[in-house]
Structures are given as structure tokens and as C-alpha cells.
Design a protein around this motif. Structure first.
Motif, PDB file in Angstrom:
ATOM      1  N   VAL A  67       0.839  -1.205   0.000  1.00  0.00           N
ATOM      2  CA  VAL A  67       0.000   0.000   0.000  1.00  0.00           C
ATOM      3  C   VAL A  67       0.873   1.254   0.000  1.00  0.00           C
ATOM      4  O   VAL A  67       0.579   2.231  -0.701  1.00  0.00           O
ATOM      5  CB  VAL A  67      -0.959   0.006   1.217  1.00  0.00           C
ATOM      6  N   ALA A  68       1.960   1.212   0.741  1.00  0.00           N
ATOM      7  CA  ALA A  68       2.842   2.385   0.798  1.00  0.00           C
ATOM      8  C   ALA A  68       3.354   2.729  -0.610  1.00  0.00           C
ATOM      9  O   ALA A  68       3.407   3.903  -0.997  1.00  0.00           O
ATOM     10  CB  ALA A  68       4.007   2.105   1.737  1.00  0.00           C
ATOM     11  N   ARG A  69       3.691   1.704  -1.383  1.00  0.00           N
ATOM     12  CA  ARG A  69       4.189   1.923  -2.752  1.00  0.00           C
ATOM     13  C   ARG A  69       3.083   2.522  -3.628  1.00  0.00           C
ATOM     14  O   ARG A  69       3.319   3.398  -4.452  1.00  0.00           O
ATOM     15  CB  ARG A  69       4.687   0.578  -3.317  1.00  0.00           C
ATOM     16  N   MET A  70       1.864   2.001  -3.434  1.00  0.00           N
ATOM     17  CA  MET A  70       0.727   2.537  -4.204  1.00  0.00           C
ATOM     18  C   MET A  70       0.525   4.018  -3.919  1.00  0.00           C
ATOM     19  O   MET A  70       0.287   4.823  -4.817  1.00  0.00           O
ATOM     20  CB  MET A  70      -0.567   1.821  -3.792  1.00  0.00           C
ATOM     21  N   ILE A  71       0.612   4.351  -2.621  1.00  0.00           N
ATOM     22  CA  ILE A  71       0.402   5.749  -2.224  1.00  0.00           C
ATOM     23  C   ILE A  71       1.549   6.619  -2.754  1.00  0.00           C
ATOM     24  O   ILE A  71       1.325   7.732  -3.244  1.00  0.00           O
ATOM     25  CB  ILE A  71       0.286   5.866  -0.676  1.00  0.00           C
ATOM     26  N   THR A  72       2.768   6.078  -2.707  1.00  0.00           N
ATOM     27  CA  THR A  72       3.915   6.838  -3.229  1.00  0.00           C
ATOM     28  C   THR A  72       3.752   7.083  -4.729  1.00  0.00           C
ATOM     29  O   THR A  72       4.015   8.175  -5.230  1.00  0.00           O
ATOM     30  CB  THR A  72       5.223   6.058  -2.975  1.00  0.00           C
ATOM     31  N   ARG A  73       3.307   6.046  -5.441  1.00  0.00           N
ATOM     32  CA  ARG A  73       3.090   6.224  -6.889  1.00  0.00           C
ATOM     33  C   ARG A  73       2.031   7.295  -7.148  1.00  0.00           C
ATOM     34  O   ARG A  73       2.211   8.171  -7.980  1.00  0.00           O
ATOM     35  CB  ARG A  73       2.646   4.901  -7.528  1.00  0.00           C
ATOM     36  N   LYS A  74       0.949   7.202  -6.357  1.00  0.00           N
ATOM     37  CA  LYS A  74      -0.127   8.200  -6.497  1.00  0.00           C
ATOM     38  C   LYS A  74       0.436   9.608  -6.260  1.00  0.00           C
ATOM     39  O   LYS A  74       0.162  10.543  -7.012  1.00  0.00           O
ATOM     40  CB  LYS A  74      -1.231   7.842  -5.484  1.00  0.00           C
ATOM     41  N   ASP A  75       1.282   9.738  -5.231  1.00  0.00           N
ATOM     42  CA  ASP A  75       1.868  11.055  -4.933  1.00  0.00           C
ATOM     43  C   ASP A  75       2.769  11.527  -6.075  1.00  0.00           C
ATOM     44  O   ASP A  75       2.818  12.721  -6.388  1.00  0.00           O
ATOM     45  CB  ASP A  75       2.669  11.000  -3.616  1.00  0.00           C
TER      46      ASP A  75
END
Ligand code: FAD
Ligand code: NAI
Length: 475
Positions: A88-96
Motif C-alpha cells: 500500500v505504501a508503494r501505491m500511495i507513493t506512486r499516487k503522490d
């Protein structure tokens, strides 16, 4: 000493930044002031849309859809996936990262078009000479003078009375886009666009999602047939949507949120969730503008009062986007922004609010433009309807995505298209053809006679148009 511009735009969301660019293209000296601050303290133009709205929500919808396909969709294509994991952290980082690319893109566009950008909060300070005095506070401390002003200050999420957003347990769209681990139990109040999109993201990633909606009807703004199909599809996916509820209490605690509500049958119910998204609409943002300094009037609901052309009650001040009446959509804000810039420069643009498309980026996607069937019935308008299911569309079958249909509504006598409603794969892209057709006052027959490539989803549009005249070829 104030810096003078022909035009100052307050807010660099889709309404404001697009207006600034268009006005600069037309030769005005333009400044745009925006207060949004990114994670590193720098400017983050793009408004709600770029920072906590359209763009990040679509990024997470895409990531979560990939996860769902890998887990549940690939097998029928003969593709096995073992050891599927989620970060999830990677998903959020990608989104950012996607958000930052958009922020930077807007700063680049300002430079390219010679729009002067100020990172700070603008407020009216009064009238002077032939224009307005504005103060900018924050990163940039400036006094600006503008012959004309466009207010594009957007909107904020509406809170439930007495339940402020803490963005940890009780989340607005901002918190809903930044959850760091999949909650086991996610509550959503409001089965509108945000509730369905964000509910879908977290359900796909494994949360048990319960959506509580006050109204007895699901998606009241959509065509009823589409809403019915959507409710069925979301239910099958596991979104637990409870309609006609009355929220009695929301109590955030250390480990979650306890909700008490009365269900549609009048029974008292309790629901405990780990996180709660409150998505019950948005309110116009005029805080800190000091509208009184120039006599700018708001309407009873707090929107800046404007006419059809986005003129406010003060000559020389215009307002566009979420801060004025009409649908809160980025593309509506953009169209108004362009039209106002052109009006200021003496042109005579026109925004046709009747052909503003709506899209809900769930799976299946939902999109429409024009009147719903229930609205036509209520108006007593004589119409013909033609539908075509994606089940009968070759491309949809090849994709393995056959839920839904296209429905075309046309005037019974003239055959003019009055509305097009789509639920199914890439409805968001398909609706553009319908909007173009309606802008050109096309008849259903026009779409029916236009050659559509095979095999494409767009053939479902042609077939629905053929069905208006009872001569669908593939169904
Ligand atoms: P905003 O985008 O809100 O921008 C206003 C800007 O003005 C902000 O940057 C704010 O900081 C700044 N500002 C406010 N006051 C001041 C001041 N005094 N001085 C300086 N700056 C100020 N719409 C779609 O069409 N498609 C979608 O897919 C979609 N998805 C969405 C998803 C979510 C989760 C949300 C919340 C919204 C979504 N929307 C979508 C709606 C869309 O984001 C808005 O309609 C759109 O952003 C409105 O644009 P705007 O320019 O009017 O205001
Ligand atoms: P919304 O207006 O779409 O939905 C709010 C829902 O909450 C409604 O169904 C309403 O009946 C319900 N509600 C209101 N008060 C309630 C209460 N007390 N208890 C239970 N239910 C209650 O608003 P939402 O989802 O917050 O989104 C705001 C706006 O942002 C949208 O109207 C839309 O304009 C924009 N948006 C657009 C998107 C898109 O174009 N794909 C995506 C997300 C947002």
C-alpha cells in the motif's frame, strides 16, 4: 508598491489555471495566486482536482484494479499468479508521484504562457482606480492590482455536524486517498461519487466496505436503469450499500469509529468500523477571500452568485468552478474558465451546461450526458429509447468485461439525441462521442450511420443508436 496585472486569477485548480492560461494566450498580463502547499512546502497548483481529487483517485483506482485483476481476473485468461502481494505504501507513493507530475506540469505551463504565479493566499483589499487591490499572504507577500479578477477558489468537503475530519479515523477525500494500510472494516457515509470511487478502491484491496446512504434511491442523478444495474454490480463485488438510513451518532474512538443509525425499516442499528470516510457533498470555499471588501455577494448556500456567463454582482469580478452553481466537475470548471477569459477579451463564447458529461470511475464505469429517462418522463417529452448490452459486443467479450449497456434517448419526432447513458467498460471514454453528437445536435440516425471500427466498444454506441429505430444488428 503593488504589482499590476490585467487579470488576477485566485486559485489554480482546473477552473483557475486554465482561465489564466487562456487569458495569457489572448494577450493579457496575468497573475495566478494559489495557496496549496505540497508535502515539501512548495507550491502545488492544480487544486482539489490534482492534489486530492480527480488525479490521485484515478491513480489509486488504477492500482487497485490491477490488484483485483491479478487476483481474480487473470485466471480466466489462463494466467496464473502465485505469491500476489500488495504494498500500500508503494501505491500511495506512486499516487503522490502522479500528483507531483501534474503540479509540475502546471508550473511549466504557467512559465510557457507567461502567467506570473504567486504561492500564497489572496484576499480582496478593496477597489482602486479602475480595478481591485488584492493582498497575497503566505510564501509570497505581495500587493496586486488587477483590472479584472477571476475567483476560482473551489470547494471543501462537507462535515457531518459535530463530527470534524481528523483524517485518521474520520476521513474526508484527503484522508481517504492516503490510508497507509488496508482497513479491515471501512465505513462510508454517502453513496455519491466519492463514496463509490473510494469505497471501490479499498474494497478491491481487501477492506470490508459498508456504505450508508440517506436517500432511499441509489444514484438519483443517474438514469434509473443505469443506477439499478450499478447497484447490482457493486453488490456482487461485495460493496455493502445500505440505502435510506439516518445517521444518529458517529463516535470516533481509539481503535475505530462507532456508528449508530436508523435503517430504512426504522430499526436502530450499530456499525463499528476501523475508518470512516464521510463523503456527503462539498461546500464552496470563500473563506479568507474578504469578499465584503469589494461587495461580492454569495447566495443562500454560500456559493458566489453569478449569472450564466460567470459574472458576479461586481463588475470586473468573475467566478468559475466549484465556488459557483452547477455540477462540481473539473471539466465544467475548465470550460467556465476558458469562457470567462475569452469574454474578458471581448469574445462571445458559450458553455452548454446541457452537454457536460458525468463519469463515475468505478468498475463498471458509469457515464452519461444529457437527460435521463426519468427526467424526460417528468417533462412529458415524447422520446424513443434504444439500448445495447456489452454482452453482445465482441470487444467486450474479448476483454472479459461484459457488464452493462449503452442507452440512447432520442426525440420521438425529430430523432435528436437527448441523452446517452453508459454503464460498462471504458464508459468514461465512450461518452465523449455522445457529447460531440449532442453538441452538433445529431440525431440517433447520425450515430447509427457512422462507420465505427470493429471490434471496438464504440460499436455498442452505434448499435444502441440503431436500436432507437428498432434495427440493432447484433442483438
Ligand atoms: P479547486 O480544484 O478546488 O481549486 C481551488 C484552488 O484555489 C485550490 O488550489 C485552493 O487552494 C485555492 N484557493 C482557495 N482559496 C484561495 C485563496 N484565497 N487564495 C489563493 N488560493 C486559494 N471532477 C471531475 O470532473 N472528475 C473526477 O474524476 C473528479 N474526481 C474527484 C475526486 C475527488 C476525491 C474529489 C474531492 C473531487 C473530484 N472531482 C472530479 C471534482 C473536481 O476536483 C472539482 O470539481 C474541481 O477541482 C473544481 O475545480 P476548481 O478550479 O473550481 O477548484
Ligand atoms: P455527492 O453529492 O456525489 O454524494 C453525496 C451523497 O451523500 C449523496 O448521495 C447524499 O444523498 C448523501 N448524503 C448526504 N448527507 C448524508 C447523510 N447525512 N447521511 C448519509 N448520506 C448522506 O458528493 P461526494 O461524493 O461527496 O462528492 C462531491 C462532489 O465531488 C461530487 O458531487 C462531484 O461533483 C465531485 N466528484 C466527482 C467525481 C467524478 O467526476 N468522477 C469523483 C468524485 C467527486
Amino acid at each position: 508598491m503593488s504589482k499590476a496585472f490585467d487579470l488576477v486569477v485566485i486559485g489554480a485548480g482546473p477552473g483557475g489555471y486554465i482561465a489564466a492560461i487562456r487569458a495569457a494566450q489572448l494577450g493579457l498580463s496575468v497573475a495566478c495566486v494559489d495557496a496549496w502547499t505540497g508535502a515539501k512546502g512548495g507550491p502545488a497548483p492544480g487544486g482539489t482536482c490534482t492534489n486530492v481529487g480527480c488525479i490521485p483517485s484515478k491513480a489509486l483506482l488504477q492500482s487497485s484494479e490491477h490488484f483485483e485483476h491479478a487476483g481474480h481476473g487473470f485466471a480466466e485468461h489462463g494466467i496464473g499468479v502465485s505469491g500476489l502481494t500488495m504494498d500500500v505504501a508503494r501505491m500511495i507513493t506512486r499516487k503522490d508521484q502522479v500528483v507531483r507530475q501534474n503540479n509540475e506540469g502546471i508550473l511549466y505551463l504557467f512559465k510557457k504562457n507567461k502567467v506570473t504565479f504567486f504561492h500564497g493566499r489572496a484576499a480582496f483589499a478593496g477597489r482602486r482606480d479602475d480595478g481591485f487591490e488584492l493582498s497575497v499572504s503566505g510564501k509570497a507577500e505581495e500587493t496586486l492590482h488587477a483590472r479584472q479578477v477571476i475567483v476560482a477558489t473551489g470547494s471543501n468537503p462537507r462535515e457531518l455536524p459535530g463530527v470534524p475530519f481528523d483524517e485518521q479515523r474520520v476521513l474526508s477525500n484527503t484522508g481517504a486517498l492516503a490510508i497507509d494500510a488496508v482497513p479491515q472494516r471501512l465505513g462510508v457515509i454517502g453513496a455519491g461519487v466519492i463514496g463509490l470511487e473510494m469505497g471501490s478502491v479499498w474494497r478491491r484491496l481487501g477492506a470490508q466496505v459498508t456504505v450508508l446512504e440517506a436517500l432511499p434511491d441509489f444514484l438519483g442523478a443517474a438514469d434509473q436503469q443505469v443506477a439499478k444495474e450499478a447497484l447490482k454490480a457493486f453488490g456482487k463485488q461485495g460493496l455493502d450499500i445500505r440505502l435510506g438510513v439516518k445517521i444518529d451518532a458517529v463516535e470516533p474512538g481509539q481503535d475505530g469509529v462507532a456508528l449508530r443509525y436508523t435503517d430504512a425499516a426504522g430499526q436502530a442499528q450499530q456499525l463499528d468500523v476501523d475508518r470512516l470516510i464521510v463523503s456527503i457533498g462539498r461546500v464552496p470555499n470563500t473563506a479568507g477571500l474578504n469578499a465584503d471588501a469589494v461587495g461580492l455577494q454569495l447566495d443562500a448556500r454560500g456559493f458566489i452568485q453569478v449569472d450564466d456567463d460567470c459574472r458576479t454582482t461586481v463588475q470586473g469580478i468573475w467566478a468559475v468552478g466549484d465556488v459557483v452553481r452547477g455540477p462540481m466537475l473539473a471539466h465544467k470548471a475548465e470550460e467556465e474558465g476558458v469562457a470567462v477569459a475569452e469574454r474578458i477579451c471581448g469574445q462571445k463564447p458559450h458553455v452548454d451546461f446541457a452537454t457536460v458529461p458525468w463519469v463515475i470511475y468505478t468498475s463498471p464505469e458509469i457515464a452519461w450526458v444529457g437527460a435521463t429517462e426519468q427526467a424526460l418522463k417528468a417533462q412529458g417529452r415524447a422520446y424513443k429509447a434504444g439500448s445495447f448490452p456489452f454482452m453482445a459486443n465482441g470487444r467486450a467479450r474479448a476483454l472479459g468485461d461484459t457488464t452493462g449497456f449503452v442507452k440512447v434517448l432520442a426525440d420521438a419526432t425529430t430523432d435528436e439525441i437527448l441523452g446517452v447513458h453508459i454503464i460498462g467498460p471504458l464508459a468514461s471514454e465512450l461518452v465523449a462521442e455522445a457529447a460531440v453528437a449532442m453538441e452538433f445536435k445529431a440525431a440517433a440516425e447520425d450515430i447509427a450511420r457512422i462507420c465505427h471500427a470493429h471490434p471496438t466498444l464504440s460499436e455498442a454506441m452505434k448499435e444502441a443508436a440503431l436500436a432507437v429505430d428498432g434495427r440493432s444488428l447484433n442483438f
